[in-house]
Scaffold this active site. Structure first.
Site, PDB file in Angstrom:
ATOM      1  N   CYS A  63      46.175  46.467  44.260  1.00  0.00           N
ATOM      2  CA  CYS A  63      46.911  45.864  43.150  1.00  0.00           C
ATOM      3  C   CYS A  63      47.364  46.924  42.146  1.00  0.00           C
ATOM      4  O   CYS A  63      46.641  47.879  41.864  1.00  0.00           O
ATOM      5  CB  CYS A  63      46.040  44.847  42.418  1.00  0.00           C
ATOM      6  SG  CYS A  63      45.826  43.300  43.299  1.00  0.00           S
ATOM      7  N   ASP A  88      38.067  40.691  36.021  1.00  0.00           N
ATOM      8  CA  ASP A  88      38.668  39.837  37.045  1.00  0.00           C
ATOM      9  C   ASP A  88      38.802  38.381  36.606  1.00  0.00           C
ATOM     10  O   ASP A  88      39.389  37.569  37.337  1.00  0.00           O
ATOM     11  CB  ASP A  88      37.850  39.903  38.337  1.00  0.00           C
ATOM     12  CG  ASP A  88      38.172  41.136  39.162  1.00  0.00           C
ATOM     13  OD1 ASP A  88      39.111  41.868  38.803  1.00  0.00           O
ATOM     14  OD2 ASP A  88      37.488  41.377  40.181  1.00  0.00           O
ATOM     15  N   ARG A 131      44.638  37.538  49.241  1.00  0.00           N
ATOM     16  CA  ARG A 131      43.728  38.665  49.367  1.00  0.00           C
ATOM     17  C   ARG A 131      42.321  38.299  48.881  1.00  0.00           C
ATOM     18  O   ARG A 131      41.342  38.902  49.330  1.00  0.00           O
ATOM     19  CB  ARG A 131      44.232  39.862  48.560  1.00  0.00           C
ATOM     20  CG  ARG A 131      45.456  40.556  49.134  1.00  0.00           C
ATOM     21  CD  ARG A 131      45.804  41.790  48.309  1.00  0.00           C
ATOM     22  NE  ARG A 131      44.630  42.627  48.152  1.00  0.00           N
ATOM     23  CZ  ARG A 131      44.255  43.184  46.998  1.00  0.00           C
ATOM     24  NH1 ARG A 131      44.956  42.989  45.897  1.00  0.00           N
ATOM     25  NH2 ARG A 131      43.175  43.940  46.950  1.00  0.00           N
ATOM     26  N   ARG A 168      42.834  53.675  38.318  1.00  0.00           N
ATOM     27  CA  ARG A 168      41.575  53.595  39.043  1.00  0.00           C
ATOM     28  C   ARG A 168      41.343  54.841  39.900  1.00  0.00           C
ATOM     29  O   ARG A 168      41.386  54.795  41.126  1.00  0.00           O
ATOM     30  CB  ARG A 168      41.537  52.320  39.900  1.00  0.00           C
ATOM     31  CG  ARG A 168      41.654  51.066  39.062  1.00  0.00           C
ATOM     32  CD  ARG A 168      41.200  49.840  39.797  1.00  0.00           C
ATOM     33  NE  ARG A 168      42.204  49.351  40.717  1.00  0.00           N
ATOM     34  CZ  ARG A 168      42.117  48.196  41.369  1.00  0.00           C
ATOM     35  NH1 ARG A 168      41.054  47.437  41.193  1.00  0.00           N
ATOM     36  NH2 ARG A 168      43.057  47.793  42.185  1.00  0.00           N
ATOM     37  N   PRO A 169      41.121  55.994  39.283  1.00  0.00           N
ATOM     38  CA  PRO A 169      40.996  57.239  40.030  1.00  0.00           C
ATOM     39  C   PRO A 169      39.753  57.268  40.909  1.00  0.00           C
ATOM     40  O   PRO A 169      38.776  56.554  40.676  1.00  0.00           O
ATOM     41  CB  PRO A 169      40.906  58.300  38.925  1.00  0.00           C
ATOM     42  CG  PRO A 169      40.371  57.568  37.744  1.00  0.00           C
ATOM     43  CD  PRO A 169      40.938  56.184  37.833  1.00  0.00           C
ATOM     44  N   VAL A 170      39.800  58.129  41.951  1.00  0.00           N
ATOM     45  CA  VAL A 170      38.691  58.226  42.900  1.00  0.00           C
ATOM     46  C   VAL A 170      37.847  59.472  42.662  1.00  0.00           C
ATOM     47  O   VAL A 170      37.034  59.843  43.499  1.00  0.00           O
ATOM     48  CB  VAL A 170      39.229  58.225  44.352  1.00  0.00           C
ATOM     49  CG1 VAL A 170      39.972  56.932  44.640  1.00  0.00           C
ATOM     50  CG2 VAL A 170      40.118  59.439  44.597  1.00  0.00           C
ATOM     51  N   GLN A 180      35.301  60.040  40.881  1.00  0.00           N
ATOM     52  CA  GLN A 180      33.854  59.851  40.863  1.00  0.00           C
ATOM     53  C   GLN A 180      33.280  59.792  42.276  1.00  0.00           C
ATOM     54  O   GLN A 180      32.162  60.261  42.520  1.00  0.00           O
ATOM     55  CB  GLN A 180      33.492  58.586  40.082  1.00  0.00           C
ATOM     56  CG  GLN A 180      33.890  58.632  38.608  1.00  0.00           C
ATOM     57  CD  GLN A 180      33.259  59.804  37.878  1.00  0.00           C
ATOM     58  OE1 GLN A 180      32.044  59.864  37.717  1.00  0.00           O
ATOM     59  NE2 GLN A 180      34.077  60.751  37.447  1.00  0.00           N
ATOM     60  N   LYS A 231      34.369  38.272  48.029  1.00  0.00           N
ATOM     61  CA  LYS A 231      35.195  39.344  48.576  1.00  0.00           C
ATOM     62  C   LYS A 231      34.634  40.703  48.190  1.00  0.00           C
ATOM     63  O   LYS A 231      34.510  41.611  49.038  1.00  0.00           O
ATOM     64  CB  LYS A 231      36.634  39.223  48.063  1.00  0.00           C
ATOM     65  CG  LYS A 231      37.528  40.408  48.453  1.00  0.00           C
ATOM     66  CD  LYS A 231      38.928  40.261  47.878  1.00  0.00           C
ATOM     67  CE  LYS A 231      39.050  40.792  46.471  1.00  0.00           C
ATOM     68  NZ  LYS A 231      39.258  42.257  46.409  1.00  0.00           N
ATOM     69  N   ASN A 232      34.298  40.882  46.933  1.00  0.00           N
ATOM     70  CA  ASN A 232      33.881  42.198  46.439  1.00  0.00           C
ATOM     71  C   ASN A 232      32.484  42.598  46.897  1.00  0.00           C
ATOM     72  O   ASN A 232      32.077  43.743  46.707  1.00  0.00           O
ATOM     73  CB  ASN A 232      33.978  42.246  44.916  1.00  0.00           C
ATOM     74  CG  ASN A 232      35.419  42.225  44.437  1.00  0.00           C
ATOM     75  OD1 ASN A 232      36.328  42.574  45.178  1.00  0.00           O
ATOM     76  ND2 ASN A 232      35.632  41.798  43.202  1.00  0.00           N
TER      77      ASN A 232
END
Length: 417
Positions: free
Chosen positions: A117, A305, A397, A122-124, A126, A22-23
């Site tokens: 999730c 994970d 998912r 998990r900031p964006v 970057q 998936k990733n």
């Protein structure tokens, strides 16, 4: 709302084949935005997140055609609408991977701030800082990232923290930037290297993918290509943990065991016998697992994970284990549900102390996120009696037909509405 009903106490045995990752699949699907020629993606898992990404790309104007099982053709010769709306992005954080390709190809993008999730912030930032370093003008208004650039230009960018999606976003954007881009402190995950392989097949010039320093020499355009998605190392690890927990004897086929070294080491430390050969892994579980400590870390460390699945395994260990989560600040929500099954776990800050018990007992539990779902399934497989796992839309998912695969290994597991 679907649930899984599991009758525990059955030893897993037999063979299972893992699906595509998936990733890796999600950024590779977004890579189709970088070219006017068709991109064919093989070994594509049929997951809710993949369907969401296909819907998102289709809304932008990408024509998507199923070629055969697990193989699709994406034609982004026309991009009508460089927008990733909240309605789709809120269900899947990986939608932000459209940002870099859209800016590089179209000169503009409007992408909603992501959801997914509830395991951490998990900031964006970057992603934003990196694109600004490449020359994009960005503003955040009304919950959207608005980006514009007449032409991206190569630059050196040092990530403040290791971020997989951030690395992938800038990697894709840099492919069409003018000049050379150097990404320092880049994510080393195998999924990043898999994306780079796909981009290279499309004509990109990339060196260092899979290391913490990636160098991209920009090209004027990319061409079409065909690429097979790498095997899912987290699905592989989940089956390894499930087999070990049930004292099973399972052969897992279609794997990349080089990407699982840290997981294999910890499972071996917990008492599982694991033999790797070519693209297969054979795992045998013994009696009760041995207590084992671990600390999550970016690749090549133990993956966050797999933290929840490993916790389900050592919940029945002979002794006390300590699991420390260093990646996400809210990734212990499965602890309360494991306690409902009889696990003895205490959380202190970002660490969980698991005192192994001889047996777990079935109960009704609720999944809180994707990997917590897998954790509860493993716990249900070893618990006495019946366990019902609710809210398994999280599970869908990231796992393709997991109940069918486990049933084929001898588990008593069924999906009910």
């Amino acid at each position: 709302m679907d649930k899984l009903v599991i009758e525990g106490g059955r030893r897993l045995a037999g063979e299972v084949r893992v699906s595509g990752a998936k990733n890796a699949a999600l950024p590779i699907l977004c890579a189709s935005l970088l070219t006017r020629e068709p991109l064919v993606v093989a070994n594509l898992p049929r997951l809710n997140d993949v369907r969401t990404m296909e819907s998102l790309l289709g809304q932008m104007g990408v024509a998507i055609e199923a070629v055969d099982a697990g193989r699709v053709r994406l034609d982004a010769s026309r991009i009508d609408w460089p927008l990733a709306p909240y309605e789709l992005v809120r269900t899947m954080r990986a939608s932000i991977l459209a940002l870099g390709p859209l800016v590089a190809r179209c000169g503009e993008a409007r992408v909603s701030l992501p959801g997914g999730c509830a395991i951490g912030l998990r900031p964006v930032d970057q992603h934003v800082k990196g694109l600004q370093a490449l020359g994009a003008e960005i503003d955040l208004t009304h919950g959207y990232i608005n980006a514009r650039a007449t032409k991206l230009r190569g630059a050196r960018f040092v990530f403040d923290v290791v971020t997989v999606t951030g690395t992938e976003n800038l990697l894709m954007a840099a492919c069409l930037a003018e000049g050379t881009t150097v990404l320092e402190n880049a994510a080393r995950e195998p999924e990043v290297a898999d994306l780079a392989q796909c981009l290279t097949a499309m004509g990109a010039r990339i060196a260092g993918a899979g290391t913490d320093r990636i160098v991209v020499e920009g090209v004027s355009e990319l061409r079409g290509a065909e690429h097979a998605v790498m095997p899912d190392r987290i699905e592989t690890g989940t089956f390894l943990a499930a087999a070990a927990a049930t004292g099973g004897d399972v052969t897992i086929r279609g794997v990349d065991h080089q990407s699982l070294a840290a997981v294999i080491d910890k499972l071996s430390e917990a008492g599982a016998g694991i033999v790797a050969a070519d693209s297969t892994l054979h795992v045998q579980g013994g009696g009760r697992p041995r207590a084992t400590n671990l600390r999550t870390a970016p690749f090549p460390g133990f993956p966050t994970d797999m933290q929840a699945q490993f916790m389900a395994l050592v919940a029945r260990a002979d002794g006390a284990s300590v699991i420390t989560e260093t990646i996400f600040e809210n990734r212990m929500m499965h602890v309360q549900e494991l306690r409902r099954l009889g696990a003895d776990i205490e959380v202190e800050g970002n660490a969980a102390v698991i005192k192994g018990v001889e047996r777990l007992t079935g109960a009704g539990v609720m999944a809180t996120d994707l990997r917590a779902s897998a954790c509860l399934v493993i716990a249900g497989l070893v618990a006495d009696g019946e366990t019902t796992v609710d809210r398994i839309y999280h599970l869908d998912r990231g796992y393709e037909r997991i109940e069918d695969k486990l049933s084929a290994l001898g588990a008593s597991i069924r999906r009910v509405a």
